[in-house]
Design an enzyme around this catalytic site. Structure first.
Site, mmCIF file in Angstrom:
data_model
loop_
_atom_site.group_PDB
_atom_site.id
_atom_site.type_symbol
_atom_site.label_atom_id
_atom_site.label_comp_id
_atom_site.label_asym_id
_atom_site.label_seq_id
_atom_site.Cartn_x
_atom_site.Cartn_y
_atom_site.Cartn_z
ATOM 1 N N ASN A 33 0.863 -1.182 0.000
ATOM 2 C CA ASN A 33 0.000 0.000 0.000
ATOM 3 C C ASN A 33 0.896 1.228 0.000
ATOM 4 O O ASN A 33 1.997 1.204 0.562
ATOM 5 C CB ASN A 33 -0.887 -0.017 1.256
ATOM 6 C CG ASN A 33 -1.971 1.035 1.181
ATOM 7 O OD1 ASN A 33 -2.896 0.929 0.386
ATOM 8 N ND2 ASN A 33 -1.843 2.082 1.988
ATOM 9 N N SER A 129 -17.872 -6.830 -7.879
ATOM 10 C CA SER A 129 -19.059 -6.329 -7.190
ATOM 11 C C SER A 129 -19.322 -7.126 -5.924
ATOM 12 O O SER A 129 -19.064 -8.320 -5.865
ATOM 13 C CB SER A 129 -20.288 -6.402 -8.084
ATOM 14 O OG SER A 129 -21.419 -5.981 -7.339
ATOM 15 N N GLY A 130 -19.861 -6.424 -4.951
ATOM 16 C CA GLY A 130 -20.225 -7.103 -3.699
ATOM 17 C C GLY A 130 -19.802 -6.310 -2.483
ATOM 18 O O GLY A 130 -20.046 -6.724 -1.351
ATOM 19 N N LYS A 183 -19.422 -4.489 -15.646
ATOM 20 C CA LYS A 183 -19.600 -4.031 -14.255
ATOM 21 C C LYS A 183 -20.372 -2.702 -14.232
ATOM 22 O O LYS A 183 -21.218 -2.468 -13.358
ATOM 23 C CB LYS A 183 -18.228 -3.855 -13.584
ATOM 24 C CG LYS A 183 -18.261 -3.126 -12.228
ATOM 25 C CD LYS A 183 -18.889 -3.970 -11.161
ATOM 26 C CE LYS A 183 -19.127 -3.343 -9.803
ATOM 27 N NZ LYS A 183 -18.431 -2.234 -9.312
ATOM 28 N N HIS A 186 -23.952 -3.491 -14.772
ATOM 29 C CA HIS A 186 -24.435 -4.068 -13.506
ATOM 30 C C HIS A 186 -24.829 -2.952 -12.544
ATOM 31 O O HIS A 186 -25.906 -2.962 -11.950
ATOM 32 C CB HIS A 186 -23.340 -4.958 -12.888
ATOM 33 C CG HIS A 186 -23.562 -5.262 -11.438
ATOM 34 N ND1 HIS A 186 -23.307 -4.343 -10.434
ATOM 35 C CD2 HIS A 186 -24.055 -6.362 -10.807
ATOM 36 C CE1 HIS A 186 -23.625 -4.868 -9.267
ATOM 37 N NE2 HIS A 186 -24.075 -6.087 -9.461
ATOM 38 N N ASN A 187 -23.959 -1.966 -12.405
ATOM 39 C CA ASN A 187 -24.249 -0.868 -11.473
ATOM 40 C C ASN A 187 -25.425 -0.022 -11.946
ATOM 41 O O ASN A 187 -26.221 0.458 -11.141
ATOM 42 C CB ASN A 187 -23.016 0.021 -11.293
ATOM 43 C CG ASN A 187 -21.973 -0.628 -10.408
ATOM 44 O OD1 ASN A 187 -21.940 -1.845 -10.281
ATOM 45 N ND2 ASN A 187 -21.124 0.165 -9.800
ATOM 46 N N GLU A 190 -28.393 -1.797 -11.041
ATOM 47 C CA GLU A 190 -28.541 -1.635 -9.577
ATOM 48 C C GLU A 190 -29.279 -0.319 -9.266
ATOM 49 O O GLU A 190 -30.171 -0.280 -8.411
ATOM 50 C CB GLU A 190 -27.134 -1.662 -8.981
ATOM 51 C CG GLU A 190 -27.007 -1.463 -7.498
ATOM 52 C CD GLU A 190 -25.518 -1.379 -7.123
ATOM 53 O OE1 GLU A 190 -24.728 -2.276 -7.494
ATOM 54 O OE2 GLU A 190 -25.132 -0.394 -6.465
HETATM 55 P P1 NBP Z 1 -10.581 3.820 -2.026
HETATM 56 O O1 NBP Z 1 -11.316 3.998 -3.303
HETATM 57 O O2 NBP Z 1 -11.024 4.569 -0.837
HETATM 58 O O3 NBP Z 1 -9.032 4.118 -2.279
HETATM 59 C C1 NBP Z 1 -8.090 4.096 -1.240
HETATM 60 C C2 NBP Z 1 -6.840 3.362 -1.666
HETATM 61 O O4 NBP Z 1 -6.254 3.991 -2.819
HETATM 62 C C3 NBP Z 1 -5.782 3.409 -0.578
HETATM 63 O O5 NBP Z 1 -5.086 2.198 -0.590
HETATM 64 C C4 NBP Z 1 -4.899 4.567 -1.025
HETATM 65 O O6 NBP Z 1 -3.603 4.530 -0.493
HETATM 66 C C5 NBP Z 1 -4.881 4.320 -2.501
HETATM 67 N N1 NBP Z 1 -4.397 5.427 -3.338
HETATM 68 C C6 NBP Z 1 -4.941 6.627 -3.614
HETATM 69 BR BR1 NBP Z 1 -6.487 7.261 -2.849
HETATM 70 N N2 NBP Z 1 -4.227 7.388 -4.450
HETATM 71 C C7 NBP Z 1 -3.142 6.644 -4.730
HETATM 72 C C8 NBP Z 1 -1.995 6.877 -5.515
HETATM 73 N N3 NBP Z 1 -1.832 8.014 -6.216
HETATM 74 N N4 NBP Z 1 -1.050 5.919 -5.557
HETATM 75 C C9 NBP Z 1 -1.204 4.780 -4.864
HETATM 76 N N5 NBP Z 1 -2.275 4.493 -4.082
HETATM 77 C C10 NBP Z 1 -3.233 5.414 -4.023
HETATM 78 O O7 NBP Z 1 -10.527 2.239 -1.634
HETATM 79 P P2 NBP Z 1 -11.664 1.127 -1.664
HETATM 80 O O8 NBP Z 1 -12.969 1.621 -1.165
HETATM 81 O O9 NBP Z 1 -11.030 -0.058 -1.009
HETATM 82 O O10 NBP Z 1 -11.837 0.818 -3.217
HETATM 83 C C11 NBP Z 1 -10.766 0.415 -4.054
HETATM 84 C C12 NBP Z 1 -11.256 0.352 -5.485
HETATM 85 O O11 NBP Z 1 -12.299 -0.619 -5.579
HETATM 86 C C13 NBP Z 1 -11.854 1.662 -6.000
HETATM 87 O O12 NBP Z 1 -11.529 1.845 -7.339
HETATM 88 C C14 NBP Z 1 -13.340 1.447 -5.850
HETATM 89 O O13 NBP Z 1 -14.094 2.231 -6.741
HETATM 90 C C15 NBP Z 1 -13.451 -0.035 -6.155
HETATM 91 N N6 NBP Z 1 -14.630 -0.699 -5.601
HETATM 92 C C16 NBP Z 1 -15.098 -0.384 -4.394
HETATM 93 C C17 NBP Z 1 -16.215 -1.027 -3.882
HETATM 94 C C18 NBP Z 1 -16.739 -0.704 -2.532
HETATM 95 O O14 NBP Z 1 -17.794 -1.238 -2.170
HETATM 96 N N7 NBP Z 1 -16.051 0.112 -1.742
HETATM 97 C C19 NBP Z 1 -16.821 -2.034 -4.630
HETATM 98 C C20 NBP Z 1 -16.282 -2.354 -5.853
HETATM 99 C C21 NBP Z 1 -15.184 -1.685 -6.328
HETATM 100 P P3 NBP Z 1 -3.265 5.250 0.907
HETATM 101 O O15 NBP Z 1 -3.659 4.267 1.967
HETATM 102 O O16 NBP Z 1 -1.814 5.476 0.851
HETATM 103 O O17 NBP Z 1 -4.058 6.520 0.963
#
Ligand code: NBP
Length: 474
Positions: A33, A129-130, A183, A186-187, A190
């Site tokens: 990370n 998704s999920g 995807k 899908h959204n 949704e």
């Molecule tokens: P976030 O969308 O909140 O992103 C946070 C992560 O991105 C952290 O690990 C952060 O690192 C990293 N990050 C960022 Br912000 N800018 C960065 C950069 N320039 N270089 C490297 N790392 C960077 O996390 P999430 O909610 O876990 O979602 C992750 C992905 O999955 C997203 O694209 C989201 O759209 C997708 N998604 C989410 C869901 C859901 O239900 N949440 C479902 C399906 C897909 P740091 O810790 O150093 O700040």
């Protein structure tokens, strides 16, 4: 040091849970990370769940992976994703695989895939998704990218995906951006599902004066029949919730403005480009947009509605159930049309029945109903519209009287049901022998000499509207 089978970079909610899911399935998982604290936290809290190989920087992360390397990016979609892809690609070799599991736009995925292909690196845009629960316990996984990358990644993805009757909710969707496109749709669906549920709740509450708790029971009952789905199930939970602070129904203390900046909007934008009427998704997106304008809503609050209220007895509940089911069939038919159109446009060769199969579990729109969609495409893979499938046609035929009563009631008492109404208009439009588009063509020829086709002759024609009104071949 033993090398890891696969890696995850980006360890916020989604990435952390995906890494844990992989580890729990026996894979050695390299974890990284941007901020190292998150990596340490993961290993400290969940290190006992499997084999994690933590790295402080990306070079060490890449070095800790078995060849060909498989690295999943789970960072915030957008510029961050590009930055991480660039750094990873510089550290990788031809044959390696970069999987983007974030919510990227499919056009970005197409661009990234083409750029990395030049360098011999497989880029696999993957819809997941999920939510956080799915990432941990089994999501629906929609990977795009090359066939070779699917051979190396498929068994792992199918291992950690949700299973329904033993069938994994993951297949190779198609090349380049196909996974992120599916995807996105899908959204979009949704959005539409949630709008139809919200309209059902609103109409029954307004018309019958039912309480949220009483309506929770209605949704619970519906969840035992054709509408059996995750979203109907959690609707009952949300409606039953009572706010601890005020003792009011939870749904009455939440601000009634919804976001519409994400994938719903993308779905509608793409549908406009492809010329596919996804009215269910569009109405859902616009209903959210309307809710998000408090200044206009305040200014319009004094506008008068109809005097009628409280029409309809308990039979309205069954009518709304049927209207919801019929409108849902329309919304899904439109979403599947959009995937079919994109498949043709981008040469993806999507298997629509397989898309229904991988949405049966793990994802937000999971529902019994998807089995029926799969059966429809099994029976006829080139079905022009799901509405023409004999099973769905019969459901719509049975439901239509109730559907019309529901829309009529909503109009009479002034409750907005754009999802129900537009779905019914779509149904009535699609089944028409002749549409008034003929008049539109006439008008276009009148003011802009746009020409028209005749029902009885080949070729294009123009009428000399400002002259003798004779018809000429164009
Ligand atoms: P976030 O969308 O909140 O992103 C946070 C992560 O991105 C952290 O690990 C952060 O690192 C990293 N990050 C960022 Br912000 N800018 C960065 C950069 N320039 N270089 C490297 N790392 C960077 O996390 P999430 O909610 O876990 O979602 C992750 C992905 O999955 C997203 O694209 C989201 O759209 C997708 N998604 C989410 C869901 C859901 O239900 N949440 C479902 C399906 C897909 P740091 O810790 O150093 O700040």
């Amino acid at each position: 040091m033993d090398l890891a089978d696969i890696g995850v970079t980006g360890l916020a909610t989604m990435g952390r849970n995906l890494a844990r899911n992989l580890a729990r399935h026996g894979y050695a998982v390299a974890v990284h990370n941007r901020t190292y604290g998150r990596t340490q936290q993961l290993v400290k809290e969940f290190g006992g769940e499997g084999t994690f190989v933590p790295s402080e920087d990306l070079a060490a992360f890449v070095a800790s992976l078995k060849r060909p390397r498989r690295a999943i990016i789970m960072v915030k979609a957008g510029a961050g994703t590009d930055a991480v892809i660039d750094q990873l690609a510089d550290l990788m070799e031809p044959g390696d695989m970069i999987v983007d599991g974030g919510n990227a736009h499919f056009d970005d995925t197409r661009r990234r895939e083409a750029a990395l292909r030049e360098r011999g690196i497989h880029f696999v845009g993957t819809g997941i998704s999920g939510g956080e629960e799915g990432a941990l316990n089994g999501p629906s996984i929609m990977p795009g990218g090359s066939k070779e990358s699917w051979e190396a990644l498929g068994p792992i993805l199918q291992d950690i995906a949700a299973k329904v009757e033993g069938v994994p909710c993951s297949v190779h969707v198609g090349p380049d951006g196909a996974g992120h496109f599916v995807k996105m749709v899908h959204n979009g669906i949704e959005y539409s599902d949630m709008q139809l549920i919200a309209e059902s709740y609103d109409l029954l509450r307004q018309a019958l004066g039912a309480t949220p708790a009483e309506l929770a029971e209605v949704f619970r009952e519906w969840n035992r029949g054709d509408l059996d789905s995750y979203l109907i199930e959690i609707t009952a939970e949300v409606l039953d919730q009572v706010d601890a602070e005020t003792g009011k129904p939870f749904v009455d203390i939440v601000v009634d403005q919804a976001e519409q900046k994400g994938t719903g909007r993308w779905t509608v934008q793409s549908a406009l480009d492809l010329g596919v009427p996804v009215t269910g998704i569009a109405e859902a997106t616009f209903a959210r947009a309307l809710s998000g304008h408090p200044e206009q809503r305040a200014a319009a609050a004094a506008l008068r509605g109809p005097k009628l209220s409280g029409v309809g007895g308990r039979e309205l509940i069954e009518d709304v159930r049927q209207a919801l089911y019929a409108s849902k069939i329309v919304a899904y038919a439109q979403g599947f049309d959009q995937m079919a159109a994109a498949s043709k446009e981008y040469g993806w060769d999507l298997d629509l029945g397989a898309m229904a199969t991988i949405w049966r579990g793990g994802c937000i729109i999971r529902a019994k109903f998807l089995d029926r969609i799969r059966a429809a495409y099994d029976a006829d893979p080139s079905l022009p519209t799901l509405l023409a499938d004999p099973t769905f046609a019969a459901v719509l035929d049975t439901a239509q009287e109730a559907w019309r009563r529901v829309v009529t009631t909503a109009v009479q008492i002034g409750v907005p049901t754009p999802g129900f109404s537009s779905a019914l208009a779509y149904y009535d439009g699609l089944r028409r022998d002749r549409l008034p588009a003929a008049l539109v063509q006439g008008l276009r020829d009148y003011f802009g000499a746009h020409t028209y086709h005749r029902v009885d002759k080949e070729g294009a024609f123009h009428t000399d509207w400002s002259g003798d009104r004779a018809e000429h071949s164009a």
